[in-house]
Enzyme design. Structure first.
Site, short mmCIF file in Angstrom:
data_model
loop_
_atom_site.label_atom_id
_atom_site.label_comp_id
_atom_site.label_asym_id
_atom_site.label_seq_id
_atom_site.Cartn_x
_atom_site.Cartn_y
_atom_site.Cartn_z
N LYS A 155 -5.11 -7.38 -5.81
CA LYS A 155 -4.84 -6.49 -4.67
C LYS A 155 -6.00 -6.62 -3.71
O LYS A 155 -7.11 -6.97 -4.10
CB LYS A 155 -4.74 -5.03 -5.13
CG LYS A 155 -3.94 -4.18 -4.20
CD LYS A 155 -2.47 -4.34 -4.49
CE LYS A 155 -1.60 -3.59 -3.51
NZ LYS A 155 -0.22 -3.48 -4.00
N ASP A 176 1.39 -4.44 2.02
CA ASP A 176 1.37 -3.14 1.34
C ASP A 176 1.25 -2.13 2.49
O ASP A 176 1.62 -2.46 3.62
CB ASP A 176 0.18 -3.06 0.35
CG ASP A 176 0.31 -1.92 -0.67
OD1 ASP A 176 1.01 -2.10 -1.67
OD2 ASP A 176 -0.27 -0.84 -0.44
N1 GLU Z 1 2.28 -4.52 -2.43
C1 GLU Z 1 3.46 -4.71 -3.20
C2 GLU Z 1 3.30 -4.09 -4.56
O1 GLU Z 1 2.68 -3.06 -4.69
C3 GLU Z 1 3.96 -6.15 -3.20
C4 GLU Z 1 3.01 -7.18 -3.67
C5 GLU Z 1 3.53 -8.61 -3.48
O2 GLU Z 1 4.67 -8.82 -3.07
O3 GLU Z 1 2.73 -9.51 -3.76
O4 GLU Z 1 3.79 -4.57 -5.56
#
Ligand code: GLU
Length: 450
Positions: free
Chosen positions: A131, A171
């Site tokens: 992340k 996100d």
């Molecule tokens: N931010 C999204 C999550 O919390 C998607 C992450 C992604 O697609 O890599 O899973």
């Protein structure tokens, strides 16, 4: 925080991690939930603790923090802090979104990265967990300011990314516009149109159908699967949705398509209630096109009302989809939901329900789907985007949605069966954590504990 369910050995792991990362409350919260859930796993398989894999898993493989200088439209220079926590790559390249929000700090990014590791394992799509983001506040910023910020952010981060290394996505605060600017800068810096290094791209330039809708749709599909186990369904039920971003909007769309009635949406200033059912075109116009406040909805829609501040959870309904942000549904909210007869909660956001609220809902017999299972549809569809990019293919909308639906069925089954297997039938928190943990831990052990 109380850790009644932690065995002494797991408690030691937790305490050492806390000592090493003091003050990171959200990270501690996410870690304690997972460690509590895996107690029955390590009891049956002591080798997980003996091998040290649990201790290894709670420590990210790599943490990157950097300065992001940018200039606003008046020529003032600002400094933001950028992050990327590359948590675990045992199952595949690091994968997870970027969040741009003033609340972002290392604790938030670590908790999100930690959750992502197990979530991505649950999808079964061969993706590791990561992340990132920045404490930049995009609210009220012009397109030019957003573009310059994204370019500066990527100028540092690009060296850590790549289709086989680390693949970001969106996100909170990072949507199609930001992904475009970030991808463009990566392409310019590397001289590579490397489609597979980012997901959530525009469909014109390598993006996948259904990626935008996938997180919200997936949380609703998961809800449908949970209800089906009880011989029930979404059709005919009222639903609370919090938030008004990507997850909330497409959760509302799918609830309505399945014959339910979503009656709320919110933002940081307050919430709206529309007993007739949310008018999705109006909500999209306000949030996606105008980027305006949610109060504008009530001004334009007869019969809808706007409640400034307030708690969306005060509105009586049968289903709830917390889809805004972490810790937005607390123990008082859980009490209200229970008193109003809520049947089931499916988390569209990451860790939106506080631990004591989760416990209360479960004790009251409310079906509860944790985010790392319920919102896994977003990242699962990102993995589908990566497959399409690698094969230079484009799938149509209905093929992509079918794949999403079937992956959510698999995620539900994995969590459901693991919960039964470890003696906690119906407890999707235990099921999701236990199942995700075993997949990652087994891969780490097989690869020599690295
Ligand atoms: N931010 C999204 C999550 O919390 C998607 C992450 C992604 O697609 O890599 O899973």
């Amino acid at each position: 925080m109380q850790h009644t369910a932690l065995t002494p050995a797991l408690r030691d792991v937790y305490d050492r991690a806390v000592l090493r990362s003091p003050g990171e409350l959200e990270f501690h919260q996410a870690m304690s939930e997972v460690l509590e859930s895996i107690a029955p796993v390590v009891e049956r398989h002591p080798e997980y603790l003996e091998s040290g894999v649990v201790e290894l898993l709670v420590e990210p493989e790599r943490q990157i923090m950097f300065r992001v200088p940018w200039t606003d439209d008046s020529g003032n220079v600002h400094v933001s802090r950028g992050f990327r926590v590359q948590y675990n790559s045992a199952l595949g390249p690091y994968k997870g979104g970027l969040r741009f929000h003033p609340s972002v700090n290392l604790s938030i990014i670590k908790f999100l990265g930690f959750e992502q590791v197990f979530k991505n394992a649950l999808t079964g799509q061969g993706i590791g967990g990561a992340k990132g983001g920045a404490d930049f506040d995009p609210h009220g910023r012009s397109d030019g300011e957003i573009m310059r910020f994204c370019q500066s952010f990527m100028t540092e981060l690009y060296r850590h990314l790549g289709e086989h290394t680390d693949v970001p996505a969106g996100d909170i605060g990072v949507g199609a516009r930001e992904i475009g600017f970030l991808f463009g800068q990566y392409r310019r810096l590397t001289n590579r149109h490397e489609s597979g290094m980012f997901t959530g791209k525009g469909v014109l330039w390598g993006g996948a159908q259904v990626r935008t809708e996938a997180t919200g749709y997936g949380a609703v599909f998961f809800m449908d699967e949970m209800l089906a186990m009880k011989g029930d369904r979404i059709e005919g039920k009222t639903a609370l949705v919090s938030g008004s971003g990507n997850v909330a909007i497409y959760a509302i769309e799918k609830i309505n398509q399945l014959g339910g009635r979503a009656i709320t949406a919110s933002d940081s200033s307050g919430y709206i209630v529309d007993e007739a059912g949310i008018d999705l075109d109006l909500l999209k116009q306000i949030k996606e096109v105008e980027r305006a406040r949610i109060s504008a909805y009530a001004e334009r829609r007869p019969g809808a009302r706007y409640v400034e501040r307030g708690r969306v959870w005060d509105v009586p309904a049968q289903l709830a989809f917390p889809s805004a942000t972490q810790n937005e549904l607390n123990v008082d909210d859980a009490r209200t939901l229970i008193a109003n007869g809520v049947l089931a909660v499916s988390e569209g956001a990451n860790m939106p329900t506080t631990p004591d609220a989760v416990a209360l809902l479960q004790e009251a017999g409310v079906l509860f789907a944790p985010g790392k299972a319920a919102n896994a549809g977003g990242v699962a569809t990102s993995a589908l985007e990566m497959s399409q990019n690698a094969a230079r293919q484009r799938w149509d909308f209905s093929t992509s949605e079918d794949r999403l639906r079937s992956i959510m069925g698999d995620v539900h089954r994995a969590a459901y069966e693991a919960a039964e297997h470890y003696g906690a039938p119906g407890n999707y928190v235990v099921g999701a954590n236990a199942s995700g943990f075993r997949r990652v831990a087994d891969a780490m052990i097989a690869q020599g504990l690295i």
